[in-house]
Design a protein around this motif. Structure first.
Motif, PDB file in Angstrom:
ATOM      1  N   SER A  71       0.818  -1.214   0.000  1.00 51.13           N
ATOM      2  CA  SER A  71       0.000   0.000   0.000  1.00 51.13           C
ATOM      3  C   SER A  71       0.843   1.252   0.000  1.00 51.13           C
ATOM      4  O   SER A  71       2.006   1.254   0.412  1.00 51.13           O
ATOM      5  CB  SER A  71      -0.963   0.016   1.186  1.00 51.13           C
ATOM      6  OG  SER A  71      -0.285   0.315   2.386  1.00 51.13           O
ATOM      7  N   SER A  72       0.202   2.288  -0.492  1.00 51.66           N
ATOM      8  CA  SER A  72       0.815   3.604  -0.550  1.00 51.66           C
ATOM      9  C   SER A  72      -0.323   4.610  -0.496  1.00 51.66           C
ATOM     10  O   SER A  72      -1.464   4.292  -0.813  1.00 51.66           O
ATOM     11  CB  SER A  72       1.590   3.753  -1.873  1.00 51.66           C
ATOM     12  OG  SER A  72       1.887   5.112  -2.122  1.00 51.66           O
ATOM     13  N   ARG A  73       0.039   5.836  -0.128  1.00 47.29           N
ATOM     14  CA  ARG A  73      -0.978   6.899  -0.240  1.00 47.29           C
ATOM     15  C   ARG A  73      -1.216   7.213  -1.712  1.00 47.29           C
ATOM     16  O   ARG A  73      -2.202   7.843  -2.049  1.00 47.29           O
ATOM     17  CB  ARG A  73      -0.496   8.123   0.549  1.00 47.29           C
ATOM     18  CG  ARG A  73      -0.460   7.846   2.057  1.00 47.29           C
ATOM     19  CD  ARG A  73       0.329   8.867   2.820  1.00 47.29           C
ATOM     20  NE  ARG A  73       1.746   8.821   2.450  1.00 47.29           N
ATOM     21  CZ  ARG A  73       2.682   9.614   2.940  1.00 47.29           C
ATOM     22  NH1 ARG A  73       2.342  10.517   3.831  1.00 47.29           N
ATOM     23  NH2 ARG A  73       3.938   9.502   2.555  1.00 47.29           N
ATOM     24  N   ASN A  74      -0.328   6.743  -2.571  1.00 48.66           N
ATOM     25  CA  ASN A  74      -0.496   6.875  -4.032  1.00 48.66           C
ATOM     26  C   ASN A  74      -0.241   5.520  -4.677  1.00 48.66           C
ATOM     27  O   ASN A  74       0.819   5.290  -5.267  1.00 48.66           O
ATOM     28  CB  ASN A  74       0.507   7.904  -4.585  1.00 48.66           C
ATOM     29  CG  ASN A  74       0.337   9.254  -3.925  1.00 48.66           C
ATOM     30  OD1 ASN A  74      -0.673   9.919  -4.117  1.00 48.66           O
ATOM     31  ND2 ASN A  74       1.302   9.634  -3.118  1.00 48.66           N
ATOM     32  N   PRO A  75      -1.204   4.600  -4.578  1.00 46.56           N
ATOM     33  CA  PRO A  75      -0.933   3.226  -5.024  1.00 46.56           C
ATOM     34  C   PRO A  75      -0.589   3.098  -6.507  1.00 46.56           C
ATOM     35  O   PRO A  75       0.059   2.124  -6.904  1.00 46.56           O
ATOM     36  CB  PRO A  75      -2.233   2.475  -4.683  1.00 46.56           C
ATOM     37  CG  PRO A  75      -3.220   3.489  -4.255  1.00 46.56           C
ATOM     38  CD  PRO A  75      -2.515   4.755  -3.935  1.00 46.56           C
ATOM     39  N   ASP A  76      -0.961   4.092  -7.317  1.00 48.11           N
ATOM     40  CA  ASP A  76      -0.600   4.028  -8.743  1.00 48.11           C
ATOM     41  C   ASP A  76       0.913   3.986  -8.927  1.00 48.11           C
ATOM     42  O   ASP A  76       1.404   3.508  -9.956  1.00 48.11           O
ATOM     43  CB  ASP A  76      -1.142   5.258  -9.488  1.00 48.11           C
ATOM     44  CG  ASP A  76      -2.637   5.165  -9.676  1.00 48.11           C
ATOM     45  OD1 ASP A  76      -3.196   4.071  -9.402  1.00 48.11           O
ATOM     46  OD2 ASP A  76      -3.244   6.175 -10.070  1.00 48.11           O
ATOM     47  N   GLN A  77       1.639   4.486  -7.926  1.00 44.03           N
ATOM     48  CA  GLN A  77       3.107   4.528  -8.046  1.00 44.03           C
ATOM     49  C   GLN A  77       3.742   3.159  -7.799  1.00 44.03           C
ATOM     50  O   GLN A  77       4.967   3.026  -7.872  1.00 44.03           O
ATOM     51  CB  GLN A  77       3.681   5.521  -7.037  1.00 44.03           C
ATOM     52  CG  GLN A  77       3.300   6.953  -7.331  1.00 44.03           C
ATOM     53  CD  GLN A  77       3.806   7.920  -6.264  1.00 44.03           C
ATOM     54  OE1 GLN A  77       4.404   7.518  -5.276  1.00 44.03           O
ATOM     55  NE2 GLN A  77       3.539   9.197  -6.475  1.00 44.03           N
ATOM     56  N   SER A  93      -4.743   1.207  -1.572  1.00 46.84           N
ATOM     57  CA  SER A  93      -4.587   2.304  -0.615  1.00 46.84           C
ATOM     58  C   SER A  93      -4.264   1.702   0.756  1.00 46.84           C
ATOM     59  O   SER A  93      -4.398   0.486   0.966  1.00 46.84           O
ATOM     60  CB  SER A  93      -5.890   3.105  -0.538  1.00 46.84           C
ATOM     61  OG  SER A  93      -6.906   2.263  -0.004  1.00 46.84           O
TER      62      SER A  93
END
Ligand SMILES: NC(=O)c1ccc[n+]([C@@H]2O[C@H](COP(=O)([O-])OP(=O)(O)OC[C@H]3O[C@@H](n4cnc5c(N)ncnc54)[C@H](OP(=O)(O)O)[C@@H]3O)[C@@H](O)[C@H]2O)c1
Length: 237
Positions: A71-77, A93
């Motif tokens: 997960s990331s606060r910007n999962p597209d990355q 997310s």
């Protein structure tokens, strides 16, 4: 001492350390089985933090057959990371990861832990295991938080205060991201991974998972001992 004697010696130590935990819980020590067949079979892994360490650790689990959500606060990355980790990996997310995982790896700068506790603490408390890989490091996180952590009795007790009610174990805190893949299932003696935790079931699950991906968990004690796993301290190296 032969390797077999040493293995049973360590296993006996862990059994005592865990207060007579059922042997079945540490059976994977002797089998070396992976996620498809081991006690960790249906455990889904989520990572909060998918940077250097979270990415490397999550990839190891994915490559050993576990379903993993980074997960990331910007999962597209995370597209490249997901592609390199293989078909068992996906990205989401932080909220999606907390919902997904049975075991959650917390792999963030220590300054993020308090907010994660506020935002996701309730969901994290429902998980079987929160494996805290995060460290308070003065040069990155600042003296204020490092001093606060010390006042709480170290990183284990501090994380328990910031994310209360979770089944918390500390581990992998001083094993560098670039070293993980090389060290997993290495030839000869497995690499020891010091762990610390108070919750017997969570410790047992951590032992299963860490063994499955090719390391030897070494229970050093309760969460209060978590402070010794931070890099630069005696067990952290
Ligand atoms: N690097 C190592 O070799 C190593 C070894 C052992 C332990 N550790 C420990 O592991 C932790 C992470 O280190 P790292 O080197 O992997 O750092 P990193 O490469 O900078 O990655 C940090 C990760 O934390 C996430 N993050 C930051 N703030 C967040 C927040 N408020 N909510 C949710 N996610 C947040 C970031 O996700 P976004 O995409 O949302 O920004 C990023 O994925 C540190 O505490 C470090 O001490 C590192």
């Amino acid at each position: 001492m032969t390797r077999a004697q040493s293995f049973f010696h360590r296993r006996a130590f862990l059994d005592v350390a865990l207060g007579g935990l059922a042997l079945g819980a540490i059976a994977p020590f002797s089998s070396g089985v992976h996620a498809q067949t081991g006690a960790g079979a249906k455990v889904k892994i989520a990572t909060i933090g998918a940077g250097r360490e979270g990415g490397a650790l999550g990839s190891l689990f994915a490559k050993h057959g576990y379903s993993v959500m980074f997960s990331s606060r910007n999962p597209d990355q995370l597209k490249d990371l997901v592609a390199s980790a293989g078909p068992n990996a996906k990205a989401g997310s932080v909220a999606e990861a907390v919902g997904f995982g049975d075991a959650v790896l917390l792999v963030v700068p220590y300054t993020a832990v308090e907010q994660i506790g506020k935002d996701y603490g309730k969901g994290l408390a429902e998980k079987r295991l929160l494996l805290d890989v995060s460290n308070p490091i003065a040069r990155r996180d600042g003296d204020e938080i490092v001093n606060w952590v010390e006042q709480q009795g170290g990183a284990g007790l501090a994380t328990a205060k910031l994310i209360p009610g979770t089944h918390l174990v500390r581990g992998f805190n001083a094993i560098g991201s670039g070293f993980l893949a090389k060290a997993a299932h290495r030839a000869g003696e497995p690499l020891g991974v010091p762990i610390a935790g108070d919750d017997r079931d969570a410790v047992a699950l951590a032992i299963t998972l860490i063994t499955d991906i090719g390391f030897e968990p070494v229970l050093v004690g309760g969460l209060a001992k978590g402070k010794y796993l931070v890099p630069g301290t005696p067990l952290g190296g």
